[in-house]
Motif scaffolding. Structure first.
Motif, PDB file in Angstrom:
ATOM      1  N   LYS A   1      12.414   6.878   8.622  1.00 29.54           N
ATOM      2  CA  LYS A   1      11.179   6.160   8.290  1.00 29.54           C
ATOM      3  C   LYS A   1      11.437   4.673   8.422  1.00 29.54           C
ATOM      4  CE  LYS A   1       8.728   9.733   6.851  1.00 29.54           C
ATOM      5  NZ  LYS A   1       7.491  10.138   7.449  1.00 29.54           N
ATOM      6  N   ILE A   2      10.360   3.907   8.358  1.00 24.82           N
ATOM      7  CA  ILE A   2      10.437   2.450   8.368  1.00 24.82           C
ATOM      8  C   ILE A   2       9.891   1.941   7.038  1.00 24.82           C
ATOM      9  CG2 ILE A   2       9.558   0.329   9.435  1.00 24.82           C
ATOM     10  CD1 ILE A   2      11.527   1.800  11.221  1.00 24.82           C
ATOM     11  N   LYS A   3      10.606   0.997   6.434  1.00 20.11           N
ATOM     12  CA  LYS A   3      10.128   0.360   5.205  1.00 20.11           C
ATOM     13  C   LYS A   3       9.685  -1.053   5.542  1.00 20.11           C
ATOM     14  CE  LYS A   3      12.829  -1.102   1.697  1.00 20.11           C
ATOM     15  NZ  LYS A   3      13.651  -1.053   0.459  1.00 20.11           N
ATOM     16  N   LEU A   4       8.401  -1.313   5.331  1.00 19.77           N
ATOM     17  CA  LEU A   4       7.837  -2.646   5.535  1.00 19.77           C
ATOM     18  C   LEU A   4       7.636  -3.288   4.170  1.00 19.77           C
ATOM     19  CD1 LEU A   4       4.912  -1.601   7.887  1.00 19.77           C
ATOM     20  CD2 LEU A   4       7.012  -2.677   8.608  1.00 19.77           C
ATOM     21  N   GLU A   5       7.978  -4.546   4.054  1.00 18.38           N
ATOM     22  CA  GLU A   5       7.740  -5.266   2.811  1.00 18.38           C
ATOM     23  C   GLU A   5       7.014  -6.566   3.124  1.00 18.38           C
ATOM     24  OE1 GLU A   5      10.871  -5.278  -0.285  1.00 18.38           O
ATOM     25  OE2 GLU A   5      12.124  -4.428   1.311  1.00 18.38           O
ATOM     26  N   VAL A   6       5.958  -6.837   2.371  1.00 19.65           N
ATOM     27  CA  VAL A   6       5.222  -8.091   2.502  1.00 19.65           C
ATOM     28  C   VAL A   6       4.948  -8.655   1.112  1.00 19.65           C
ATOM     29  CG1 VAL A   6       4.155  -7.585   4.718  1.00 19.65           C
ATOM     30  CG2 VAL A   6       2.992  -6.910   2.650  1.00 19.65           C
ATOM     31  N   MET A   7       4.991  -9.970   1.015  1.00 14.82           N
ATOM     32  CA  MET A   7       4.604 -10.684  -0.197  1.00 14.82           C
ATOM     33  C   MET A   7       3.328 -11.440   0.147  1.00 14.82           C
ATOM     34  SD  MET A   7       7.198  -9.896  -1.991  1.00 14.82           S
ATOM     35  CE  MET A   7       8.862  -9.368  -1.709  1.00 14.82           C
ATOM     36  N   ILE A   8       2.284 -11.231  -0.645  1.00 19.01           N
ATOM     37  CA  ILE A   8       0.989 -11.806  -0.309  1.00 19.01           C
ATOM     38  C   ILE A   8       0.306 -12.401  -1.534  1.00 19.01           C
ATOM     39  CG2 ILE A   8       0.604 -10.269   1.652  1.00 19.01           C
ATOM     40  CD1 ILE A   8      -1.189  -8.575  -0.211  1.00 19.01           C
ATOM     41  N   LYS A   9      -0.716 -13.207  -1.273  1.00 16.01           N
ATOM     42  CA  LYS A   9      -1.569 -13.733  -2.342  1.00 16.01           C
ATOM     43  C   LYS A   9      -2.445 -12.593  -2.854  1.00 16.01           C
ATOM     44  CE  LYS A   9      -1.799 -18.219  -0.123  1.00 16.01           C
ATOM     45  NZ  LYS A   9      -2.660 -19.193   0.566  1.00 16.01           N
ATOM     46  N   ASP A  10      -2.839 -12.666  -4.111  1.00  8.86           N
ATOM     47  CA  ASP A  10      -3.701 -11.631  -4.695  1.00  8.86           C
ATOM     48  C   ASP A  10      -4.980 -11.444  -3.889  1.00  8.86           C
ATOM     49  OD1 ASP A  10      -1.934 -11.120  -6.768  1.00  8.86           O
ATOM     50  OD2 ASP A  10      -2.915 -12.497  -8.156  1.00  8.86           O
ATOM     51  N   SER A  11      -5.524 -12.529  -3.366  1.00  6.12           N
ATOM     52  CA  SER A  11      -6.785 -12.474  -2.626  1.00  6.12           C
ATOM     53  C   SER A  11      -6.664 -11.716  -1.304  1.00  6.12           C
ATOM     54  CB  SER A  11      -7.309 -13.885  -2.364  1.00  6.12           C
ATOM     55  OG  SER A  11      -6.373 -14.620  -1.592  1.00  6.12           O
ATOM     56  N   GLU A  12      -5.455 -11.537  -0.798  1.00  5.80           N
ATOM     57  CA  GLU A  12      -5.236 -10.853   0.478  1.00  5.80           C
ATOM     58  C   GLU A  12      -4.984  -9.356   0.321  1.00  5.80           C
ATOM     59  OE1 GLU A  12      -3.015 -14.501   2.832  1.00  5.80           O
ATOM     60  OE2 GLU A  12      -1.801 -13.131   1.618  1.00  5.80           O
ATOM     61  N   LEU A  13      -4.881  -8.868  -0.911  1.00  9.78           N
ATOM     62  CA  LEU A  13      -4.466  -7.489  -1.156  1.00  9.78           C
ATOM     63  C   LEU A  13      -5.344  -6.462  -0.457  1.00  9.78           C
ATOM     64  CD1 LEU A  13      -2.623  -5.428  -2.484  1.00  9.78           C
ATOM     65  CD2 LEU A  13      -4.075  -5.563  -4.515  1.00  9.78           C
ATOM     66  N   ASP A  14      -6.649  -6.541  -0.618  1.00  4.64           N
ATOM     67  CA  ASP A  14      -7.533  -5.512  -0.062  1.00  4.64           C
ATOM     68  C   ASP A  14      -7.428  -5.414   1.457  1.00  4.64           C
ATOM     69  OD1 ASP A  14      -8.429  -4.742  -2.563  1.00  4.64           O
ATOM     70  OD2 ASP A  14     -10.169  -6.073  -2.514  1.00  4.64           O
ATOM     71  N   ILE A  15      -7.415  -6.541   2.149  1.00  2.00           N
ATOM     72  CA  ILE A  15      -7.377  -6.507   3.620  1.00  2.00           C
ATOM     73  C   ILE A  15      -6.021  -6.033   4.131  1.00  2.00           C
ATOM     74  CG2 ILE A  15      -6.784  -8.959   3.894  1.00  2.00           C
ATOM     75  CD1 ILE A  15      -9.047  -6.920   6.234  1.00  2.00           C
ATOM     76  N   ILE A  16      -4.939  -6.436   3.475  1.00  2.00           N
ATOM     77  CA  ILE A  16      -3.603  -6.016   3.911  1.00  2.00           C
ATOM     78  C   ILE A  16      -3.411  -4.525   3.654  1.00  2.00           C
ATOM     79  CG2 ILE A  16      -1.124  -6.316   3.556  1.00  2.00           C
ATOM     80  CD1 ILE A  16      -2.494  -8.706   4.966  1.00  2.00           C
ATOM     81  N   LYS A  17      -3.826  -4.063   2.486  1.00  2.00           N
ATOM     82  CA  LYS A  17      -3.710  -2.641   2.146  1.00  2.00           C
ATOM     83  C   LYS A  17      -4.510  -1.787   3.133  1.00  2.00           C
ATOM     84  CE  LYS A  17      -5.709  -1.297  -1.676  1.00  2.00           C
ATOM     85  NZ  LYS A  17      -6.029  -1.006  -3.086  1.00  2.00           N
ATOM     86  N   LYS A  18      -5.738  -2.198   3.419  1.00  2.00           N
ATOM     87  CA  LYS A  18      -6.598  -1.473   4.358  1.00  2.00           C
ATOM     88  C   LYS A  18      -5.993  -1.467   5.767  1.00  2.00           C
ATOM     89  CE  LYS A  18     -11.255  -1.518   6.270  1.00  2.00           C
ATOM     90  NZ  LYS A  18     -12.513  -2.244   6.380  1.00  2.00           N
ATOM     91  N   THR A  19      -5.460  -2.593   6.180  1.00  2.00           N
ATOM     92  CA  THR A  19      -4.869  -2.710   7.516  1.00  2.00           C
ATOM     93  C   THR A  19      -3.677  -1.780   7.672  1.00  2.00           C
ATOM     94  OG1 THR A  19      -5.603  -5.009   7.705  1.00  2.00           O
ATOM     95  CG2 THR A  19      -3.786  -4.325   9.129  1.00  2.00           C
TER      96      THR A  19
END
Length: 112
Positions: free
Chosen positions: A58-76
């Motif tokens: 498997k591949i493990k991706l990790e991202v650190m984001i602003k709270d305001s970006e959560l919905d779009i990043i999760k959906k993407t």
């Protein structure tokens, strides 16, 4: 700030990575891992012989984001990692209390 860990199929890495770039997610960490979920591995056949593969790549991706970006990043991530089959992966989302950019000493969201 949020920390997203996404476990995805290796063949979906390029799709997820390019989609994240398109929505403005610039920072990304990628690790190759092995493991299994509820399916406990898979049974494969080679030259007529069946054998069990317990640890699946498997591949493990990790991202650190602003709270305001959560919905779009999760959906993407979900839209681009999904095949509809068992083994598509998981996403883990947690809160990040503090971020410090080592080079400049900046703290908080500006350090992302």
């Amino acid at each position: 700030m949020k920390h997203i860990i996404a476990i995805v199929r290796p063949e979906k890495l390029d799709d997820v990575r390019h989609a994240l770039e398109k929505v403005g997610c610039s920072g990304l960490m990628i690790s190759e891992i092995s493991g299994h979920g509820k399916q406990k591995g898979v049974v494969q056949q080679w030259r007529g012989e069946k054998y069990k593969v317990d640890l699946i790549p498997k591949i493990k991706l990790e991202v650190m984001i602003k709270d305001s970006e959560l919905d779009i990043i999760k959906k993407t991530i979900m839209e681009n990692a999904r095949t509809g089959e068992i083994g598509d992966g998981k996403m883990f989302i947690s809160t990040v209390d503090e971020v410090v950019r080592i080079r400049t000493g900046e703290e908080g969201e500006i350090a992302l």
